[in-house]
Scaffold this motif. Structure first.
Motif, PDB file in Angstrom:
ATOM      1  N   VAL A 161      45.006  46.345  45.167  1.00 32.36           N
ATOM      2  CA  VAL A 161      44.057  45.810  46.147  1.00 32.36           C
ATOM      3  C   VAL A 161      43.158  44.767  45.504  1.00 32.36           C
ATOM      4  N   VAL A 162      42.703  45.032  44.296  1.00 37.05           N
ATOM      5  CA  VAL A 162      41.839  44.076  43.588  1.00 37.05           C
ATOM      6  C   VAL A 162      42.591  42.772  43.336  1.00 37.05           C
ATOM      7  N   ILE A 163      43.828  42.864  42.877  1.00 30.66           N
ATOM      8  CA  ILE A 163      44.604  41.659  42.600  1.00 30.66           C
ATOM      9  C   ILE A 163      44.912  40.904  43.895  1.00 30.66           C
ATOM     10  N   LEU A 164      45.242  41.630  44.965  1.00 26.53           N
ATOM     11  CA  LEU A 164      45.531  40.981  46.241  1.00 26.53           C
ATOM     12  C   LEU A 164      44.329  40.197  46.758  1.00 26.53           C
ATOM     13  N   PHE A 165      43.162  40.836  46.757  1.00 25.87           N
ATOM     14  CA  PHE A 165      41.965  40.149  47.248  1.00 25.87           C
ATOM     15  C   PHE A 165      41.551  39.009  46.336  1.00 25.87           C
TER      16      PHE A 165
ATOM     17  N   ILE B 149      37.956  39.051  40.055  1.00 20.80           N
ATOM     18  CA  ILE B 149      38.492  40.348  39.626  1.00 20.80           C
ATOM     19  C   ILE B 149      37.375  41.244  39.107  1.00 20.80           C
ATOM     20  N   PHE B 150      36.467  40.683  38.338  1.00 24.05           N
ATOM     21  CA  PHE B 150      35.387  41.493  37.767  1.00 24.05           C
ATOM     22  C   PHE B 150      34.450  42.036  38.843  1.00 24.05           C
ATOM     23  N   GLY B 151      34.134  41.206  39.823  1.00 25.68           N
ATOM     24  CA  GLY B 151      33.248  41.650  40.904  1.00 25.68           C
ATOM     25  C   GLY B 151      33.940  42.644  41.818  1.00 25.68           C
ATOM     26  N   LEU B 152      35.208  42.393  42.118  1.00 22.12           N
ATOM     27  CA  LEU B 152      35.931  43.284  43.024  1.00 22.12           C
ATOM     28  C   LEU B 152      36.162  44.658  42.409  1.00 22.12           C
ATOM     29  N   ARG B 153      36.309  44.716  41.105  1.00 16.80           N
ATOM     30  CA  ARG B 153      36.480  46.029  40.461  1.00 16.80           C
ATOM     31  C   ARG B 153      35.269  46.913  40.681  1.00 16.80           C
ATOM     32  N   GLN B 154      34.082  46.295  40.741  1.00 18.66           N
ATOM     33  CA  GLN B 154      32.861  47.063  40.968  1.00 18.66           C
ATOM     34  C   GLN B 154      32.659  47.390  42.445  1.00 18.66           C
TER      35      GLN B 154
END
Length: 55
Positions: free
Chosen positions: A8-12, A46-51
């Motif tokens: 999901v993180v990579i897709l977004f 990626i860094f923001g979406l992981r959080q």
């Protein structure tokens, strides 16, 4: 294998990078600058979406 969270993180991040690349190309029709902006936005998101997208 890739977890659902990672997928999901990579897709977004790819979607965000594509949007930034298209907007950059629409503003200044220079393809290398648009690609660089899109890749930078995808990598940075990626860094923001992981959080934001919790496990």
């Amino acid at each position: 294998m890739l977890t659902t969270h990672g997928a999901v993180v990579i897709l977004f991040s790819v979607i965000i990078g594509g949007i930034f690349g298209l907007l950059t190309y629409a503003a200044t029709p220079v393809l290398p600058a648009a690609v660089l902006a899109g890749l930078t936005a995808a990598g940075a998101s990626i860094f923001g979406l992981r959080q934001v997208i919790g496990r």
